[in-house]
Scaffold this motif. Structure first.
Motif, PDB file in Angstrom:
ATOM      1  N   PHE A  72       0.851  -1.177   0.000  1.00 40.56           N
ATOM      2  CA  PHE A  72       0.000   0.000   0.000  1.00 40.56           C
ATOM      3  C   PHE A  72       0.890   1.230   0.000  1.00 40.56           C
ATOM      4  O   PHE A  72       2.088   1.141   0.286  1.00 40.56           O
ATOM      5  CB  PHE A  72      -0.903   0.014   1.239  1.00 40.56           C
ATOM      6  N   ARG A 119      -4.385   6.269   2.519  1.00 44.19           N
ATOM      7  CA  ARG A 119      -3.582   5.146   2.076  1.00 44.19           C
ATOM      8  C   ARG A 119      -4.349   4.367   1.009  1.00 44.19           C
ATOM      9  O   ARG A 119      -5.557   4.152   1.122  1.00 44.19           O
ATOM     10  CB  ARG A 119      -3.249   4.238   3.260  1.00 44.19           C
ATOM     11  N   TRP A 132       1.531  -4.937   9.543  1.00 40.28           N
ATOM     12  CA  TRP A 132       2.019  -3.863   8.688  1.00 40.28           C
ATOM     13  C   TRP A 132       3.444  -3.454   9.039  1.00 40.28           C
ATOM     14  O   TRP A 132       3.840  -3.471  10.204  1.00 40.28           O
ATOM     15  CB  TRP A 132       1.127  -2.627   8.831  1.00 40.28           C
ATOM     16  N   GLU A 180      -7.659  -3.035   3.156  1.00 37.87           N
ATOM     17  CA  GLU A 180      -6.743  -2.907   4.284  1.00 37.87           C
ATOM     18  C   GLU A 180      -7.154  -3.799   5.441  1.00 37.87           C
ATOM     19  O   GLU A 180      -6.300  -4.333   6.154  1.00 37.87           O
ATOM     20  CB  GLU A 180      -6.685  -1.457   4.765  1.00 37.87           C
TER      21      GLU A 180
END
Length: 126
Positions: A37, A45, A116, A110
């Motif tokens: 991303f 994002r 992440w 997401e």
């Protein structure tokens, strides 16, 4: 807890190339989706690309199709984003992410990614 670390971001001129890496450690999933991303200043994002655990399914945002390529090396617990023909519009912080998902599935959401990295800055000059 899975830990992800991105690397490879830097300043590059328009038309140039970069390869970003995402190294994973810690918890291992039986299968997972791997994605990239990005977030530009002042913007939300956005999804860039993802690859299935099998490696057989790849999905790209329209903005990067034909220019970016995602790949993975399971043995190294690492996946990559090869970026070619970079444009100033590609300037952003790039994040890698992984999430548990079916072997032959990918997702642009997401919410499907549980882990992440902290991001790596890519700046493309005109």
């Amino acid at each position: 807890q899975v830990q992800l670390v991105e690397s490879g971001g830097r300043l590059v001129q328009a038309g140039g190339s970069l390869r970003l890496s995402c190294a994973a450690s810690g918890r291992t999933f039986s299968s997972y989706v791997m994605g990239w991303f990005r977030q530009a200043p002042g913007k939300e994002r956005e999804f860039v690309t993802a690859i299935s655990w099998s490696g057989g399914i790849r999905y790209y945002a329209d903005s990067v199709k034909g220019r970016f390529t995602i790949s993975r090396d399971v043995a190294k617990n690492t996946f990559y984003l090869q970026m070619n023909s970079l444009k100033p519009e590609d300037t952003a912080v790039y994040y890698c992410a992984v999430g548990p998902i079916a072997t032959m599935s990918v997702s642009s959401r997401e919410g499907m990614y549980d882990y992440w990295g902290q991001g790596t800055q890519v700046t493309v000059s005109s």
